[in-house]
Design a protein around this motif. Sequence first.
Motif, PDB file in Angstrom:
ATOM      1  N   MET A  28       0.723  -1.455  -0.135  1.00 25.34           N
ATOM      2  CA  MET A  28      -0.410  -0.175  -0.044  1.00 25.34           C
ATOM      3  C   MET A  28       1.207   1.715  -0.498  1.00 25.34           C
ATOM      4  N   LEU A  29       0.768   2.475  -0.313  1.00 27.84           N
ATOM      5  CA  LEU A  29       1.509   3.053  -1.092  1.00 27.84           C
ATOM      6  C   LEU A  29       1.263   3.860   0.629  1.00 27.84           C
ATOM      7  N   PHE A  30      -0.004   4.732   1.208  1.00 29.26           N
ATOM      8  CA  PHE A  30       0.307   5.628   2.243  1.00 29.26           C
ATOM      9  C   PHE A  30      -0.426   4.678   3.746  1.00 29.26           C
ATOM     10  N   SER A  31       0.500   4.222   5.046  1.00 30.69           N
ATOM     11  CA  SER A  31      -0.249   2.542   5.192  1.00 30.69           C
ATOM     12  C   SER A  31       0.408   3.276   6.681  1.00 30.69           C
ATOM     13  N   THR A  32       1.275   4.060   7.182  1.00 35.76           N
ATOM     14  CA  THR A  32       1.204   4.425   8.593  1.00 35.76           C
ATOM     15  C   THR A  32       0.468   6.227   8.638  1.00 35.76           C
ATOM     16  N   PRO A  33       0.139   7.329   9.885  1.00 39.23           N
ATOM     17  CA  PRO A  33       0.215   8.117  10.108  1.00 39.23           C
ATOM     18  C   PRO A  33       1.118   9.197   9.345  1.00 39.23           C
ATOM     19  N   THR A  34       2.271   8.966  10.029  1.00 37.26           N
ATOM     20  CA  THR A  34       3.599  10.017   9.102  1.00 37.26           C
ATOM     21  C   THR A  34       3.414  10.248   8.123  1.00 37.26           C
ATOM     22  N   GLU A  35       3.100   9.568   7.563  1.00 35.09           N
ATOM     23  CA  GLU A  35       2.590   9.539   5.319  1.00 35.09           C
ATOM     24  C   GLU A  35       1.517   9.697   5.546  1.00 35.09           C
ATOM     25  N   TRP A  36       0.455   9.854   6.076  1.00 34.53           N
ATOM     26  CA  TRP A  36      -0.557  10.616   5.408  1.00 34.53           C
ATOM     27  C   TRP A  36      -0.523  12.360   6.313  1.00 34.53           C
ATOM     28  N   ILE A  37       0.287  12.455   7.309  1.00 33.87           N
ATOM     29  CA  ILE A  37       0.837  14.001   7.320  1.00 33.87           C
ATOM     30  C   ILE A  37       1.666  14.113   6.713  1.00 33.87           C
ATOM     31  N   VAL A  38       2.189  13.796   6.424  1.00 31.53           N
ATOM     32  CA  VAL A  38       3.689  14.235   5.585  1.00 31.53           C
ATOM     33  C   VAL A  38       2.748  14.707   4.057  1.00 31.53           C
ATOM     34  N   LEU A  39       1.838  14.047   3.656  1.00 28.54           N
ATOM     35  CA  LEU A  39       1.040  13.564   2.420  1.00 28.54           C
ATOM     36  C   LEU A  39       0.590  15.275   3.061  1.00 28.54           C
TER      37      LEU A  39
END
Length: 134
Positions: A1-12
Amino acid sequence: MLFSTPTEWIVLALVLIAGWLFGLASHPGGGKWKARYAAERDANARYRTETDARLTDTRKGHDAALAEARARVSELEAENARLARAAPVTAPDDRVRTRTDIAAGERVVVRPTAAARPAYPAGERRGWFDWGSR
């Protein structure tokens, strides 16, 4: 999956907000488009007022012509009614003669008329479009 962690979602989300801010900072502000829109709006308003004025003038001209035509019609109708009421004016020699008048022995004056010219001279009959005999 492309965005799996909450940190990746915050960076996005931060990259998305940074892109919006960069886009707003580099945008010229829309002054050119606002000026063009205002010029087009003014030109359209000017066209509308000129067209309405022309239509009003034309309508006034048509109303005047219609009034003149109606006055002329009423004048002609009055003249027609006056002529219908008037006694006919005829000369005594020009009265209409019926068969009974002529049979009773009344003398009828025959006025000469212009002699008709023959279509072609005697003995010479032409064909189509006068191109010789048929």
